[in-house]
Design a protein around this motif. Structure first.
Motif, short mmCIF file in Angstrom:
data_model
loop_
_atom_site.label_atom_id
_atom_site.label_comp_id
_atom_site.label_asym_id
_atom_site.label_seq_id
_atom_site.Cartn_x
_atom_site.Cartn_y
_atom_site.Cartn_z
N LEU A 122 0.81 -1.21 0.00
CA LEU A 122 0.00 0.00 0.00
C LEU A 122 0.86 1.27 0.00
O LEU A 122 0.56 2.23 -0.73
CB LEU A 122 -0.94 0.00 1.21
CG LEU A 122 -2.08 -1.02 1.16
CD1 LEU A 122 -2.79 -1.08 2.52
CD2 LEU A 122 -3.07 -0.68 0.05
N ALA A 123 1.87 1.31 0.82
CA ALA A 123 2.73 2.50 0.89
C ALA A 123 3.44 2.76 -0.44
O ALA A 123 3.45 3.91 -0.92
CB ALA A 123 3.73 2.38 2.03
N PRO A 124 4.06 1.75 -1.08
CA PRO A 124 4.65 1.99 -2.41
C PRO A 124 3.61 2.42 -3.45
O PRO A 124 3.91 3.27 -4.31
CB PRO A 124 5.26 0.63 -2.77
CG PRO A 124 5.52 -0.02 -1.46
CD PRO A 124 4.40 0.41 -0.57
N MET A 125 2.41 1.86 -3.39
CA MET A 125 1.34 2.29 -4.31
C MET A 125 1.05 3.77 -4.13
O MET A 125 0.94 4.53 -5.10
CB MET A 125 0.07 1.48 -4.03
CG MET A 125 0.06 0.06 -4.54
SD MET A 125 -1.52 -0.74 -4.06
CE MET A 125 -1.49 -2.18 -5.14
N LEU A 126 0.91 4.19 -2.89
CA LEU A 126 0.60 5.58 -2.58
C LEU A 126 1.70 6.51 -3.08
O LEU A 126 1.42 7.59 -3.62
CB LEU A 126 0.41 5.76 -1.07
CG LEU A 126 0.10 7.17 -0.59
CD1 LEU A 126 -1.20 7.69 -1.21
CD2 LEU A 126 0.00 7.20 0.95
N GLU A 127 2.94 6.10 -2.94
CA GLU A 127 4.06 6.92 -3.38
C GLU A 127 4.03 7.14 -4.89
O GLU A 127 4.32 8.23 -5.38
CB GLU A 127 5.38 6.28 -2.95
CG GLU A 127 6.59 7.19 -3.10
CD GLU A 127 6.46 8.49 -2.31
OE1 GLU A 127 6.99 9.52 -2.79
OE2 GLU A 127 5.83 8.48 -1.24
N VAL A 128 3.65 6.11 -5.64
CA VAL A 128 3.55 6.23 -7.11
C VAL A 128 2.49 7.27 -7.48
O VAL A 128 2.71 8.11 -8.36
CB VAL A 128 3.19 4.87 -7.74
CG1 VAL A 128 2.84 5.03 -9.22
CG2 VAL A 128 4.35 3.89 -7.59
N LEU A 129 1.35 7.24 -6.79
CA LEU A 129 0.28 8.19 -7.07
C LEU A 129 0.66 9.60 -6.62
O LEU A 129 0.35 10.59 -7.29
CB LEU A 129 -1.02 7.75 -6.39
CG LEU A 129 -1.64 6.44 -6.88
CD1 LEU A 129 -2.93 6.16 -6.13
CD2 LEU A 129 -1.88 6.47 -8.38
#
Length: 381
Positions: A122-129
């Motif tokens: 979830l954290a890496p996903m959020l960083e991409v966005l």
């Protein structure tokens, strides 16, 4: 003096204490009978999202195992958590949409409650966005380093086949795992497509990508599909039917209701059953009128039970007496449909049209009547 409006003063620090009011990320988690997984999942989310402003929105479809009581206790203890209880309606896709529409967080993630999705992603996903590198980030089991965990070969083959046929509606949008139930999206991107969603079945990601008119920027991150620890899998034959209905809806749904297509398919199977019974009865020297009557009743009865199990699975009639009443109403509906079939076909034939065109028109009118009337009378909501 004019009328004064009394306003409750805002206490400093209130928003800081209740982080769900200023959440940057909302995680929508549909649930149905996941009581034993709730506490474990929350512990995992707390560890994975430490330092982030997030909230979790559970959307429960009237669980019967005590899931709601578990969620109630958790929500009282943690201001980040909310629960939407849905009564009288079910479906993962519609549950996800209700959850997303209940938050104003700029980023929204969707994941299951069965602990099979890796919350550490979830954290890496959020960083991409956050970096505006994509509008949608998908947890992919097909990407390099991704995987299906303990799925057997047969289940993996079914998933790969379903993924291949999804290309029919995805067209040129590149997505290795369109059936993933684990993704994060910008709220604005999802809202731009929400009114065009089919809300059919379980594959909300596929529905969203196929419905979006904008050119979505998609990024996939690999993850290993976990093993369910508690509860039962929701994947069954009806989930496959739901998936097929989603594909049909995206292909021809603007012109023909997918449920009508399924109703017609059941009717065609009834025609086959009709001919088998008619042939067998005729070979037993039963008079044609009696044989035809038996064949018609058998076909209608078969259609009723197959439609009850398949076409109207979300309105399924249960219990002996409701089933008998439903069967009788279906007989009545089909009788009127048969009269309409013959009447329309005869009228068109008398207007000097060909016999085959007259027959097809009669069949179409009968089928539309049977579908419309049985939806309202036999399988009413």
């Amino acid at each position: 003096m004019g009328r004064q409006t009394l306003m409750r003063p805002i206490q400093h620090g209130t928003l800081a204490r209740n982080e769900s009011l200023t959440a940057e990320l909302a995680i929508v988690i549909p649930t149905f009978n996941e009581r034993e997984n709730i506490h474990i999942l929350l512990e995992k989310l707390e560890a994975a999202l430490r330092g982030l402003r997030w909230e979790a929105i559970f959307v429960d479809d009237d669980s019967t195992d005590g899931t709601v009581a578990e969620l109630e206790e958790a929500c009282r203890e943690n201001p980040r958590l909310r629960c939407i209880r849905r009564l009288g309606r079910r479906g993962l896709s519609s549950a996800v949409v209700e959850g997303i529409q209940s938050t104003f967080a700029p980023y929204v993630a969707v994941m299951d409650a069965d602990l099979q999705h890796d919350e550490r992603l979830l954290a890496p996903m959020l960083e991409v966005l956050r970096r505006d590198e994509a509008d949608l980030v998908v947890g992919s089991r097909y990407s390099e380093e991704g995987g299906f965990g303990e799925w057997d070969r047969q289940r993996q083959s079914i998933s790969r086949f379903a993924t291949r046929i999804s290309r029919i509606i995805l067209k040129d949008r590149m997505l290795s795992d369109p059936l993933s139930g684990f993704f994060m999206v910008k709220q604005e991107a999802f809202n731009s497509a929400v009114r065009d969603l089919s809300l059919q079945g379980y594959k909300i990601l596929l529905d969203f990508v196929a419905s979006s008119s904008a050119a979505l920027r998609i990024r996939e991150l690999p993850y290993q599909f976990g093993t369910r620890m508690h509860g039962e899998s929701k994947l069954d034959t009806l989930a496959v039917v739901d998936y097929l209905l989603l594909l049909i809806d995206k292909l021809v749904g603007r012109w023909i209701p997918p449920r009508f297509i399924l109703f017609v398919a059941v009717g065609l199977s009834g025609t086959g059953l009709h001919m088998i019974v008619l042939a067998e009865a005729f070979h037993l020297n039963v008079s044609f009128i009696v044989a035809q009557t038996l064949a018609v009743l058998t076909a209608i009865t078969g259609n009723f039970f197959l439609n009850n199990w398949l076409t109207y699975f979300d309105r399924r009639i249960r219990g002996l007496f409701p089933m008998l009443f439903g069967l009788l109403t279906f007989y009545a509906v089909c009788l009127v449909g048969a009269v309409a079939n013959v009447g329309i076909a005869s009228f068109i034939f008398w207007q000097n049209y060909s016999w085959w065109l007259s027959g097809l028109c009669g069949i179409l009118v009968g089928a539309v009547w049977n579908y419309a009337a049985s939806s309202v009378i036999t399988w009413r909501k």
